[in-house]
Design an enzyme around this catalytic site. Structure first.
Site, PDB file in Angstrom:
ATOM      1  N   ASP A 244      -1.470  -0.468   6.458  1.00  0.00           N
ATOM      2  CA  ASP A 244      -1.681   0.069   7.803  1.00  0.00           C
ATOM      3  C   ASP A 244      -3.098   0.584   8.002  1.00  0.00           C
ATOM      4  O   ASP A 244      -3.484   0.916   9.114  1.00  0.00           O
ATOM      5  CB  ASP A 244      -0.676   1.190   8.104  1.00  0.00           C
TER       6      ASP A 244
ATOM      7  N   ASP B 170       0.868  -1.171   0.000  1.00  0.00           N
ATOM      8  CA  ASP B 170       0.000   0.000   0.000  1.00  0.00           C
ATOM      9  C   ASP B 170       0.908   1.226   0.000  1.00  0.00           C
ATOM     10  O   ASP B 170       1.892   1.271   0.735  1.00  0.00           O
ATOM     11  CB  ASP B 170      -0.890  -0.009   1.250  1.00  0.00           C
TER      12      ASP B 170
ATOM     13  N   THR C 101       0.420   4.570   0.855  1.00  0.00           N
ATOM     14  CA  THR C 101       0.409   5.425   2.034  1.00  0.00           C
ATOM     15  C   THR C 101       0.882   4.657   3.259  1.00  0.00           C
ATOM     16  O   THR C 101       0.365   3.592   3.574  1.00  0.00           O
ATOM     17  CB  THR C 101      -1.010   5.971   2.280  1.00  0.00           C
TER      18      THR C 101
END
Length: 795
Positions: free
Chosen positions: A551, A311, A313
């Site tokens: 996250d 991911d 970000t």
């Protein structure tokens, strides 16, 4: 079941409406035992560790044989018993060290839910929650106990980990909340109605998070091998017992000693020990780097990974952002737009990273008031709020992805595309005419401004991506952001294929077609949470072993389905709960260490397993040949203890803990047995040939001792060549290790008291040189076999 796009909007309930329990009420519940006393995610207990290492099938066999030797003597033939005690102690000590590391990291990584007590929100440990506590919820929070909803602010909860239903559920006051579910959008509060082991997911979570060595190809492979060994060992041992009693009928003690000598080396007891030690040391090493291994097989799994999904970000970029620029559209007033953005930021009690940057850049004005809100959702890609301005004029605003809010072909999208190509993130502020809970709220929006956000690249992300490329691990960046923007960021970090980003809204839904597109591409944008899950499944359908890092709450489903889920320590509680590995230091750069540790463990265990099983094969073969030939077994227990220590035990310990970067390959049992079986057969036949030749050569008193010494020399030299093959590729310390083991045997042969202790004395020169010659021929056969098997049976 609710579609995220159809989310209804609830008026936020002031926190004061439910102030929670008082200190006295909490104390009463603690006294009654109404506490959430589910054990913390942890390792096996000390008792379980000792029991698992001591009470094993092979320890029982070795223990009985050791007791037999204590009866018939001498003590040097019982050395194998002391070796087993030492090995077991090492295993217990290492696992206790791993337990200590794991427990301390679990405490660091434990989530602390927010509970209202005496009207004050307080973060407490999960185990301190009591019945009737009021627990606050926000995006990414996991519901740690069962309860009933009290307050809602667009609260959407995902129960897929419990029910399998993919769509989030819109909650209303009075609705049930199940432990194990998590919040995907909005916020609220609920009352705890079931705590401790009564909660729905408590036992499941406790079992799933337990420190374990099971459910891995390595462990199941070793168990399968040990099962085969047991089947071979029992009939062979019975035949050996009978034959030795018949052959040595005048000296039953000698018969028993040689029978024990035949059985003991069949047991690959050190293989299980070394596997446990290698895993335990892996946990300790990763713990020092702030990596919490929540399930031990994750170390093995990462060694087999050939695709890692990232991911953007929080992985390639740091969590924070900065507002770089505000671009006005349609002649909007800048001062007014700034005030609207400030009010939008204030309307969300738990802002994400984008909104936090906006809040920092545009502080809220006290003249604005939020009357209703639509929380951000990864599925929607936008949030919204109804605001009353200073003049009491009501307006509705949406803030989110321009390519989602605007119609295709809108003039503003070209400007957005240019900004995305620079790696910038762009949000659109637009006025809306429809009610926020209208499914068509995005129709006919009025573009007002573009908020340009700058993302902070992680300094170590480029090096990490290069490491994966060097290790033949394909990196796929899967993000909910605009594909061009994600591609620009990945391009700055040097990711191959970043120049051809793919908009996931155009990906085929059919699994095979999606897998083909995923194999071709490297960067994917505008991915929904459900699509992330589908992508993982599509990659797995092509035989890939997939690791997923993330996250955010939008990563949870994909993390759960991936072969290995890796969460950042600062990520949402839901992601940490389903991940097998948590990077407590929030550093993506820790992943190479985890992958390297997995490869070290698996590669080295495969390597040393060949050593142990070669010994098992030649021991069984020698026993069969002795039974068929009706001759005394050529060795005493002390001889095989010496050989096992120098050619297997000591070197295997060092080889099992050495660096190893080779990616783990499947078919563990086949890979080990294809070398161990022919190597064991060659060693067994050559040793028995040397023994029979020595029986022809020697005669008179003491002949058996001379025959045993010649056979021991032959077997040692052949075993040393097996070790020399296994130790490749050579480094200075591997060469030193092999030479040190050879020197140890020489020391035994030339030291009088060691000769006497181990009953080893080479007689004459003809037979010892013949033994060396047989060993040389056998070693040449081993070398040819090793190369032929590698070509004939590739794995």
């Amino acid at each position: 079941m609710s579609d995220p796009a159809h989310t209804a909007v609830e008026e936020p309930v002031p926190p004061a409406a439910h102030s929670g329990l008082t200190a006295r009420e909490v104390a009463e519940r603690v006294d009654r035992g109404d506490v959430n006393d589910v054990p913390v995610r942890s390792s096996r207990s000390t008792t379980e560790i000792v029991r698992a290492n001591v009470f094993t099938r092979f320890n029982a066999i070795i223990g009985v044989l050791f007791l037999i030797i204590l009866v018939v003597g001498p003590i040097q033939d019982g050395l194998f018993g002391f070796v087993i005690v030492a090995n077991t102690a090492i295993g217990i000590i290492q696992e206790l060290r791993a337990k200590k590391t794991l427990d301390s990291l679990a405490v660091i990584g434990e989530a602390k839910p927010t509970v209202r007590r005496d009207g004050i929100p307080t973060a407490i440990a999960t185990g301190e929650i009591v019945l009737d506590d009021v627990i606050e919820l926000g995006p990414g929070d996991k519901c740690v106990v069962d309860g009933e909803v009290l307050e809602v602010d667009g609260l959407e909860i995902d129960e897929s980990l419990l029910t399998g239903e993919a769509d989030p559920v819109l909650k209303q006051p009075g609705d049930p909340v199940m432990s194990g579910s998590f919040v995907v959008a909005g916020g609220g509060a609920f009352t705890a109605t079931k705590v401790g082991r009564e909660a729905y997911a408590a036992q499941l979570a406790e079992e799933a998070s337990r420190f374990t060595l099971v459910h891995s190809e390595l462990r199941s492979g070793i168990s399968q091998i040990l099962k085969y060994v047991t089947w071979m060992m029992i009939p062979t041992a019975i035949g050996l017992i009978i034959s030795q009693l018949v052959v040595e009928k005048d000296d039953w003690k000698e018969a028993v000693r040689r029978m024990v000598a035949g059985i003991v080396p069949m047991v690959p007891e050190g293989l299980v020990l070394l596997t446990s030690v290698a895993f335990a040391i892996g946990v300790i090493r990763l713990g020092r780097k702030q990596c919490l291994v929540q399930e031990l097989p994750a170390i093995e799994g990462l060694a087999r990974v050939d695709v890692v999904c990232l991911d953007k970000t929080g992985t390639l970029t740091e969590g924070g952002m900065d507002v770089k620029e505000l671009r006005l559209l349609n002649s909007a007033d800048e001062s007014y737009v700034r005030q609207v953005l400030g009010a939008l930021g204030e309307s969300d009690p738990r802002p994400n990273a984008s909104l936090q940057a906006i809040i920092a850049a545009y502080p809220d004005s006290a003249d604005w008031r939020c009357t209703e809100s639509l929380p951000f959702s990864s599925a929607r890609k936008y949030s919204g709020a109804a605001l009353n301005g200073p003049d009491s004029e009501s307006s509705r605003w949406l803030l989110g992805a321009p390519d989602v809010l605007l119609a295709e072909g809108d003039a503003a999208l070209a400007e957005v595309e240019d900004l995305n190509a620079q790696g910038l993130r762009v949000l659109l502020l637009a006025g809306a005419d429809r009610e926020l809970d209208d499914p068509r709220v995005t129709d006919g929006v009025r573009p007002t401004a573009l908020v340009v956000l700058e993302q902070r690249l992680r300094a170590d992300a480029g090096d990490t991506l290069r490491y994966f490329a060097e290790q033949n691990v394909a990196a796929k960046v899967i993000s909910g952001d605009n594909a061009v923007s994600v591609g620009a960021v990945a391009g700055k970090l040097g990711l191959p294929g970043a120049d051809a980003p793919v908009d996931s809204r155009r990906l085929p839904a059919e699994r095979d077609a999606m897998a083909e597109a995923l194999d071709r591409g490297a960067v994917f944008g505008r991915v929904t949470p459900q699509q992330k899950r589908d992508m993982v499944g599509a990659l797995q359908s092509r035989g890939h072993t997939v690791a997923m890092t993330g996250d955010g709450v939008n990563d949870v489903l994909a993390l759960k389905d991936a072969d290995i889920g890796v969460s950042m320590g600062s990520g949402s509680e839901a992601t940490r709960a389903v991940a097998q590995i948590v990077l407590l230091n929030n550093s993506f750069a820790s992943l190479p260490s985890v992958v390297a540790e997995g490869r070290r463990v698996i590669g080295n265990i495969t390597r040393v397993a060949t050593l142990f099983l070669t010994k098992t094969v030649y021991s069984v073969l020698l026993a069969v040949l002795v039974v068929c030939s009706q001759v005394p077994y050529p060795f005493l227990p002390r001889h095989l203890t010496l050989l096992s220590t120098l050619t297997i035990g000591v070197p295997a310990f060092f080889l099992a803990l050495a660096p190893n970067k080779e990616r783990a390959r499947p078919h563990f049992v086949r890979r080990v047995m294809r070398y161990a079986v022919p190597a064991g057969i060659i060693a067994g036949l050559a040793t028995f040939a040397a023994y029979l030749l020595a029986r022809q050569h020697y005669g008179g008193t003491g002949a058996l001792a001379a025959e045993t010494s010649a056979a021991t020399l032959t077997l040692f030299l052949i075993s040393m060549w097996v070790l020399a093959i296994i130790a490749r590729p050579y480094t200075w310390w591997r060469i030193a290790l092999v030479l040190a083991m050879a020197l140890g045997f020489v020391v035994v042969l030339v030291t009088p008291w060691l000769q006497h202790f181990f009953a080893l004395k080479l007689v004459g020169t003809t037979m010892p040189w013949a033994a060396v010659g047989i060993a040389v021929v056998a070693s040449a056969a081993l070398e040819l076999m090793w190369r032929w098997v590698g070509r004939r049976f590739p794995v």
